[in-house]
Each structure stands twice: as C-alpha cells, then as structure tokens.
Design an enzyme around this catalytic site. Structure first.
Site, PDB file in Angstrom:
ATOM      1  N   HIS A 479      17.436  10.798 -26.667  1.00 41.85           N
ATOM      2  CA  HIS A 479      17.476   9.338 -26.741  1.00 41.85           C
ATOM      3  C   HIS A 479      16.401   8.656 -26.080  1.00 41.85           C
ATOM      4  CE1 HIS A 479      20.283   5.857 -26.250  1.00 41.85           C
ATOM      5  NE2 HIS A 479      19.373   5.584 -24.885  1.00 41.85           N
ATOM      6  N   GLU A 480      16.247   9.012 -24.840  1.00 44.08           N
ATOM      7  CA  GLU A 480      15.044   8.306 -24.004  1.00 44.08           C
ATOM      8  C   GLU A 480      13.768   8.714 -24.616  1.00 44.08           C
ATOM      9  OE1 GLU A 480      15.777   6.372 -21.777  1.00 44.08           O
ATOM     10  OE2 GLU A 480      17.964   7.043 -21.422  1.00 44.08           O
TER      11      GLU A 480
END
Length: 694
Positions: A479-480
């Site tokens: 995600h990051e």
C-alpha cells in the site's frame, strides 16, 4: 533582501542544496538547532521574496506572480522537509517540543503570505483565458487555495483567522506530542514468560528488544529472562491480540490501547475538544456552517450529504455481517471466550485456521521483509512500469537511524527516476502507523527529481534474525509503495501539482490499487518463500486465502466506518450542537456509533477520539472517509486490470500515463475517466466488501 549567508553560519548543513544524489538531505549532519535556525531564516527569506512579488510596480502576470510564488521559499522547503521527517520518524522529546514551538510560527508565516490582500488582487487580475496546460491548472489551484485560506476576508476577520490558525497549529502539535508519550507509557510490561504463550519466537524477541530500548531490561540479559514489552500500534486492535493465548493479557493490552489520551499527564481529550471548537470557529469565519463543509471545498466529494449517503449505505450492512461473524466464532472451539473486542482477533484467527485452513501466524516465515520488498513490491513495479532498484548503502549513512536503506530508482535504459528510502522498524520516538512522504518532489521548473520515504512500524528483529512480516504488514508495504509510485512516477513543471498533491479524498486511490499485486501468482511465487528452506507457500494457500478473504470483512469494515463516523460527527458539529458534544466526548462518541447502527461493545472503532492522530494531529480532519471514497475508484480500477490481462507493461504504462504521472496537473476524476473510459461505479466496492446483500 536577506540571504541565508547573512543569518546562517557558513557551515550550516542546509545552507545550500545537498550535494548528495538528487539532493538527498544529509540528516546525520543536522542538529535540532540547525533545523530551528534554518526554518526561521527560510521563513524570513520567503517573506522577502513574496514582498518583492507583491510590491512590484509591474502589472501582474502569470510569470511574475503565480510562477514566482510557486518557486519561492527554497530554503524553507529544504529545511522543513528534514525537520518534519524527523519529528514523525524520530521524534525525540526535544524535537516534539521544538515542533510545538515552531508550528504556530509556520502557520502565521503561511497566513501572512496567503492572506495578504495584495496577493489576492494580483492573482484576480491575471487572465486565465490566456493560459493553458499546467499554467492554467496552477492558477486555478492557487485561486482555490486563496479562497479556502480566507483571502477574501476583511482586516478584522483576517486577524481573527490568523489567531485561530496559530492556536490550531500549537494545539495539534501538543496533541501529537502527548499521544506519542502516552502510547509509549501504556505499553504493557510482561514479567512472566508463560503469559506470552502463543507468540512466535520472533515476536518474543521483539518484545525483549523493546524492553531494552525502553530501559526495562539490560541489553546483556540472558535469553529467556524478562521482562518483555508489548508496544502499542496506533490502531485500537493490537497485532498481539491474534496470537496471545492469555485472555487476561489480551484484555490488558486492549484496555491500554483504548485508554490512550483519556487521563493522566498525557491526556489528549481536552486538546481534541479545543481543536474541534477552533475548527468550527474557523469554518464560520470562512462562511461554512461546519468544518466538514469547509474541508470539502478542495476535495472531490461534492457535498456533506454525498459523504453521509455513502457511509449510511455501508454501515448497517457491514454491522449485519459483523454480527454474523461474531455468532460464528462464538460457537467455535471450546466457546469459553466472550466475543469481546480483545478476544475477536484471537477467535477470528482460530476460526480462519479451522474453517479455511489458513493460519496467518504460521505464514510469517514466508514473508521475510527483504524478499517481500525486492521480489514482491519492486518486482511488481518492474513488471508494470519497467522500473529497476539499485541499493545505495553509501547513502544510508547520511540518514537519521541505523538500519535505514536507500535505493536508486531507474527506468529501462538507465535514466534515474529518483530515490526511494525505507525506514521500516518501530522505535519509541516514531509516530505510530505507516506513511509515505517526500523530501523532494518532481519539478521540471526546479530541476528536481523525487526523493520518497516509506515509513513503517515493523517490530525490529533480534540481532542476526530476519525481519518477518504479518500478512497485514505485507499489505501495508504494498500500500505505502503505491503512494511511493505516485511520487516516483510523477511528471510536471510545478512541485505543488505533482505526485500525491491531489485532493485528500482521492490520494489513497493509487496506493490501494497497488495492493492487488500482493496475490498476483507470479509475484507471490517469487516473494512468498520460507525464510529458512526457500520453499514456496504450500500448494493451495493462495486459494485458501482468497476463500477466506470475506471472512471478518464485516468486522474490518465496521472498524473503519466507526472511525470515519467519529471524525465526521466531530466535524459536522454546528454552533448549536458543539457545546453539548464536547462536554462529554466519550458519551458523544458512543451515541454517534449506536445511532449509525454500530455496536461499539462488539466492534470498537479503529481509532478512538483520544488517540485519533489522523484527525487531531495530522491533515485528515473531516477526511477519514477518504479511504472508502478512494476505494470506489480503486475497486473499479482493479476490475479494469483484471479484465485487461492484469500485470502487464501495457496496463502499467496506461495507469502511469493517465494517473500516476498526472498528479494534480489535471483534476484526478478527469484523469480517472481518461484511464477507465467512464466514471467509477460503486458495485465493485460493495462486492469486494461483501455488502451486496443486507
């Protein structure tokens, strides 16, 4: 005009741009005193630069006003990037105190620039019809920014707004400072090794290392000798709860988590209520009835009602699913444990093992951090976008903590894109959660390429041991890195329009799309290998994980929606309702949840008011809905990828060209239509979350 040389000593480490590749800051060379002096001098320089713009006798043009303002403040931008990186990721007590001191000064500085009526007059005089492309977009965004900032206000109102902004900056910094301290103080100390039954050895070793760092245990204490410290993440539900067998200890950890900010020297609720009242005063000054209405002026959501419609459509369905899940786990195993919030993660994990033959704890040896990163995250980026990653260990020594890593990112053919920096391990001085930020943004006008940081809070392994991730941490890393790609693949002239500089409620979209590659078969087969044997995941594991996907989805959705509803409720208060609500925050929070159909005794919100850093210490006020708002785009885009062959360069190039590279150089919803051929539809999100029925 004052120059940096006049005020900063010749040897100041940030006096001029860093000589390191892509101007990577030399963090190791900067003292707190250097940063404070640099920020104050940077503000003075930018004030002088802007004064020259505003006092110019020349007629206002795009070049001499809008572009000149955009490119002003180089020293301040350079120093602030270093300072706020450190405050979040290595926020010592001294740095937190300095942030609290500097925040109102920075707020006053921004107000002095944006609220100067001469700027509004010059910007209003520029002919937008004579501009095109990014120049037209920059003017449009600046005009919107001035309106949101209050540039239209009269003198007395401007002065009141400046007072409020200063108080908000100071109070928000104080909230964060107390929360970091309380999160560290409420970590649970365990002296009896037997109480840690259920935790893997790596988790036990991490708890021992945390006890050493906190001063509870000697560094040379024999293995197996306590105490052990169970540190707290930012979330309500802590990772330890899934594995700990001792119910009393699970409850102790949970109650430590939800108690943060409620009392004691680090109490935060008083500060949170002051922030709520200040924001309402600011909204009223700016002509809005509540803060949420004001916040939506520069978001993609069209109205308060539109957000409430989405939340009200999801909450009852999600709660119904959560109740069904709770009824299932209440009947599993010996049935002795109450389905209380501190028991849910443990019972849910046990049910997944029994019903789906999925033991997420047993999967951890297959998710070794370095392999997940290089053979998973980086490999997917290579397959989609043609990127390569070369580690630069000689640059890591210029960062602020040992163990951090730096990679040079390049396109096919060797053209450097920028730098990617990883700060993965938890520490007492690091804010909870995970995030991406930049210290340099893509800008053709400045000749800069991006320098992107991803920061996480993975428990540090014992010396000589590999770092193993949970499945949730693996998801967080993908995600990051989706945010990182938004920064790394940015294209554009102006730094305030590139990368993640999009409206708050759509910034999560690219990062959520990047999560889809976690289970892409060719990627999974490369990164998910046993840390000791090198074996792939056992046959059928992927299918079992996919079968288990919807298990607990109702609970997870309610956790998220609960936090969203709390945020929205605090920021839709009006002058008529604010006093009653803020008089008893706990009662108000509970009433908000129950009236929405959520049972907080069964499913507590992901964050409670006292430790909701996103909205009281960061920029997500009236914005936590953004994750699900962006997920409408995400779920729809994921369907497009699946319909068009998945992980291919052609698909990646289209996504990059129409979305990642565009940033805010055009409206993101316009970019989405260019990518998808239509607006996003809600149905894919409802299917993903199992909410298509009752």
């Amino acid at each position: 005009m004052t120059s940096p040389t006049d005020a900063l000593p010749e040897g100041h480490p940030l006096l001029s741009p860093s000589a390191l590749p892509h101007e990577l800051p030399d963090f190791a060379a900067c003292s707190d005193a250097d940063l404070a002096a640099g920020i104050r001098q940077g503000m003075a320089e930018q004030r002088a630069e802007v004064e020259a713009i505003l006092s110019s006798p020349d007629a206002p043009t795009f070049e001499n006003t809008v572009r000149a303002l955009e490119l002003s403040g180089a020293l301040l931008r350079r120093v602030a990037a270093v300072f706020f990186t450190l405050v979040s990721a290595d926020g010592t007590e001294a740095r937190q105190a300095l942030a609290q001191e500097l925040s109102p000064e920075l707020a006053a500085h921004e107000d002095a620039l944006l609220l100067d009526p001469r700027l509004a007059e010059r910007v209003a005089a520029i002919d937008a019809g004579s501009l095109s492309g990014e120049d037209a977009r920059l003017l449009e965004v600046l005009r919107q920014r001035l309106d949101v900032a209050g540039a239209h206000l009269g003198g007395a109102e401007r002065e009141e707004l400046q007072r409020i902004n200063g108080e908000l900056a100071s109070t928000s910094s104080a909230f964060t400072r107390r929360l970091v301290a309380d999160t560290a103080a409420r970590a649970v100390l365990v002296t009896d090794r037997e109480r840690l039954a259920g935790l893997g050895q790596d988790d036990v070793d991490a708890a021992a290392a945390a006890a050493v760092e906190a001063g509870h245990r000697a560094a040379d204490a024999p293995a197996g000798e306590g105490p052990w410290l169970l540190t707290l993440s930012l979330f309500t539900s802590q990772p330890w709860l899934a594995d700990l067998e001792d119910e009393a200890l699970r409850r102790e950890v949970f109650e430590a988590s939800v108690g943060r900010g409620a009392s004691g020297e680090n109490e935060t609720l008083t500060l949170a209520m002051e922030i709520v009242r200040l924001r309402l005063r600011k909204a009223r000054l700016l002509g809005a009835s509540c803060w949420a209405e004001q916040a939506l002026k520069d978001r993609s959501a069209p109205s308060v009602a539109a957000v409430e419609e989405l939340l009200s459509a999801m909450a009852p369905r999600a709660m119904a699913n959560a109740r069904r899940d709770a009824a299932v786990v209440a009947g599993t195993g010996d049935g002795a444990a109450e389905v209380a919030p501190w028991n849910w993660p443990h019972l849910s994990a046990r049910h997944a093992r029994e019903a789906f033959a999925v033991d997420t704890a047993a999967l951890r040896p297959y998710f070794e951090l370095d392999r997940v990163l290089t053979q998973g995250v980086f490999a997917a980026a290579g397959a989609l976008y043609g990127l390569t990653f070369t580690e630069r260990p000689e640059l890591a020594r210029h960062l602020y903590r040992p163990g951090m890593r730096v990679w040079e990112v390049a396109r096919e053919g060797g053209e450097s894109v920028g730098l990617f920096v990883g700060d993965f391990f938890a520490r007492a001085t690091k804010s909870g959660g995970a995030w991406m930020h930049t210290v340099r943004d893509k800008s053709e006008a400045l000749g800069e390429k991006p320098v992107v940081f991803t920061t996480m809070n993975v428990p540090a392994p014992a010396e000589g041991r590999p770092a193993l991730l949970t499945l949730d941490e693996t998801t967080t890393l993908f995600h990051e890195f989706g945010h990182a790609l938004h920064g790394l693949l940015a294209e554009g002239e102006y730094p305030s329009l590139t990368g993640t500089a999009v409206p708050r409620d759509v910034v999560e979209f690219p990062s959520q799309v990047n999560e889809m590659w976690i289970r892409e078969p060719q990627i999974l087969a490369a990164y998910a290998r046993h840390v000791e044997t090198g074996e792939e995941l056992p046959a059928g594991t992927l299918e079992k994980l996919e079968a288990a996907d919807l298990w607990g989805e109702g609970y997870r959705t309610v956790e998220y929606l609960g936090a969203t509803l709390i945020d929205w409720a605090w920021h839709t208060l009006t002058e008529e309702t604010v006093d009653a609500a803020t008089a008893d925050p706990a009662a108000f929070e509970r009433r908000v949840l129950t009236e929405a159909g959520i049972d907080p005794d069964l499913v507590p919100p992901r964050y409670g008011t006292g430790y909701f850093k996103h909205i009281f210490g960061s920029g997500y006020a009236a914005g936590y809905y953004s994750y699900v708002w962006a997920e409408v785009l995400d779920a729809d885009a994921v369907e497009w990828f699946r319909e068009n062959g998945g992980l291919t360069r052609e698909n990646g190039e289209r996504f990059a060209a129409e979305l990642l590279a565009r940033g805010n150089t055009r409206d993101l919803l316009e970019s989405y239509r260019a990518f998808r051929g239509r607006d996003a539809e809600l149905e894919p999100l409802l299917r993903r979350r199992g909410l298509t029925e009752g």
